[in-house]
Scaffold this active site. Structure first.
Site, mmCIF file in Angstrom:
data_model
loop_
_atom_site.group_PDB
_atom_site.id
_atom_site.type_symbol
_atom_site.label_atom_id
_atom_site.label_comp_id
_atom_site.label_asym_id
_atom_site.label_seq_id
_atom_site.Cartn_x
_atom_site.Cartn_y
_atom_site.Cartn_z
ATOM 1 N N ASN A 44 0.836 -1.063 -0.011
ATOM 2 C CA ASN A 44 0.108 0.100 -0.041
ATOM 3 C C ASN A 44 0.927 1.078 0.049
ATOM 4 O OD1 ASN A 44 -2.538 1.103 2.511
ATOM 5 N ND2 ASN A 44 -2.451 1.742 0.271
ATOM 6 N N GLN A 62 -2.086 6.790 -2.024
ATOM 7 C CA GLN A 62 -2.449 7.889 -1.013
ATOM 8 C C GLN A 62 -1.222 8.905 -0.963
ATOM 9 O OE1 GLN A 62 -3.922 5.455 2.122
ATOM 10 N NE2 GLN A 62 -6.141 6.425 1.899
ATOM 11 N N ASN A 101 -6.467 10.526 -0.964
ATOM 12 C CA ASN A 101 -6.594 9.454 -1.636
ATOM 13 C C ASN A 101 -5.990 10.003 -3.173
ATOM 14 O OD1 ASN A 101 -7.818 7.565 0.015
ATOM 15 N ND2 ASN A 101 -9.855 8.234 -0.457
ATOM 16 N N CYS A 154 -5.713 6.243 7.874
ATOM 17 C CA CYS A 154 -5.246 5.182 7.140
ATOM 18 C C CYS A 154 -4.035 4.448 7.939
ATOM 19 C CB CYS A 154 -4.643 5.671 5.948
ATOM 20 S SG CYS A 154 -3.422 4.396 4.783
ATOM 21 N N GLY A 155 -4.363 3.282 8.117
ATOM 22 C CA GLY A 155 -3.505 2.341 8.987
ATOM 23 C C GLY A 155 -2.080 2.124 8.544
ATOM 24 N N ASN A 190 -12.344 5.779 9.543
ATOM 25 C CA ASN A 190 -13.018 6.094 8.005
ATOM 26 C C ASN A 190 -13.936 4.581 8.075
ATOM 27 O OD1 ASN A 190 -10.988 3.762 7.831
ATOM 28 N ND2 ASN A 190 -10.122 4.576 6.329
ATOM 29 N N CYS A 237 -4.580 -2.800 3.412
ATOM 30 C CA CYS A 237 -5.172 -1.691 4.271
ATOM 31 C C CYS A 237 -5.489 -1.993 5.662
ATOM 32 C CB CYS A 237 -6.850 -1.694 3.638
ATOM 33 S SG CYS A 237 -7.695 -0.427 4.265
ATOM 34 N N THR A 251 -6.549 0.022 8.239
ATOM 35 C CA THR A 251 -7.796 0.062 8.880
ATOM 36 C C THR A 251 -8.598 -0.973 8.304
ATOM 37 O OG1 THR A 251 -8.511 1.823 7.061
ATOM 38 C CG2 THR A 251 -7.529 2.555 9.284
#
EC number: 5.1.1.7
Length: 283
Positions: free
Chosen positions: A14, A47, A67, A76-77, A164, A224, A226
């Site tokens: 990510n 992101q 984003n 955003c984790g 989120n 992801c 979160t």
């Protein structure tokens, strides 16, 4: 025309463009974020993360997330872990545990000597008004499962807000899940006024899951953070996972470790890595 320094980072694939707005002038509202996010003509990222100073007493930094389409989000984790690694590597702090302000509250990333980062992601929220989500099937405010009304029928989902919004779907096999097809229908659905991240969770054991996530404003990503938190929370609430145990979350990009006891904060542990440093023209 000035130059803007940035760092490309990723957490399990990510990926992020990270900009230090402490040491250099940067206003994200004026930036061509979508153009920078283009993987063929720009930097390419899921992101943009902006590191700023917080004006709140006792808080070390302010963390803003945008984003790839330019929309700002609250949490955003994977980005939180990269944020913590970035401020440490750049010498912006010498603390092992930092206090970081986000649009949806305060988080506490902690760096370990082995390169892993643990983040206290706070308490999950479940009320439809907190997701936000609009029930249309008569479910109560404390339901573990809600129905999303699609043309093909009603899709059961578990709704969790981890800073989120997330909708979690339990599937038999994530490899066969219709992530793009179903995710693209639910992500902008009218029952989610602020859109939603859609997770597809396969239960492997009481302490392990496989997960794919169709992210809001991005599409499917390699990981992801979160989404991993939301999936574990949903699995525990549904009685499919063990409460208070560390759950292994296997994503396309790698593995995260999530722990949650009902009523408590969600703890997430995983890696954060730098890919390269760069500069671009910016006025």
């Amino acid at each position: 025309m000035n130059t803007l320094k940035f760092t490309k980072m990723h957490g399990l694939g990510n990926d992020f463009m990270v900009i230090d707005a402490v040491s250099q002038d940067f206003t994200p509202e004026d930036a061509p974020i979508a153009a920078w996010a283009d993987r063929f003509r720009g930097v390419g990222f899921d992101q943009l993360l902006v590191v700023g100073r917080s004006e709140t007493e006792g808080v070390d930094f302010r963390y803003r997330i945008f984003n790839a389409d330019g929309s700002e989000v609250g949490q955003c984790g994977n980005g939180a872990r990269c944020f913590a690694r970035f401020v440490a590597d750049k010498g912006l702090t010498d603390k092992k545990e930092i206090c970081v302000e986000t649009a949806n509250g305060v988080i506490f990333p902690k760096l370990s000597d082995n390169g892993m980062v643990t983040v206290n992601m706070g308490k999950p929220r479940f009320m439809p008004s907190e997701i936000p989500f609009v029930p249309e099937s008569g479910e109560g405010d404390d339901a573990c499962i809600y129905g999303v009304h699609l043309e093909s029928g009603i899709q059961p989902v578990s709704c969790v807000n981890m800073g989120n919004p997330h909708a979690v779907i339990v599937v038999d096999d994530v490899e066969c899940a219709q992530v793009r097809e179903t995710g693209s229908l639910i992500e902008p659905h009218r029952q989610f006024p602020e859109r939603v991240n859609v997770g597809f969770m396969q239960i492997v054991s009481r302490t392990a899951i496989r997960l794919r996530v169709f992210e809001r404003g991005v599409g499917e990503t390699q990981a992801c953070g979160t989404g991993a938190c939301a999936a574990v929370v949903a699995g525990i609430r549904l009685g499919l996972l063990d409460e208070g145990k560390t759950v292994e979350v296997i994503l396309p990009g790698g593995t995260l470790y999530i722990e949650w006891a009902c009523g408590g904060d969600v703890m997430m542990t995983g890696p954060a890595e730098t890919v390269f440093e760069g500069e671009l023209a910016y006025s």
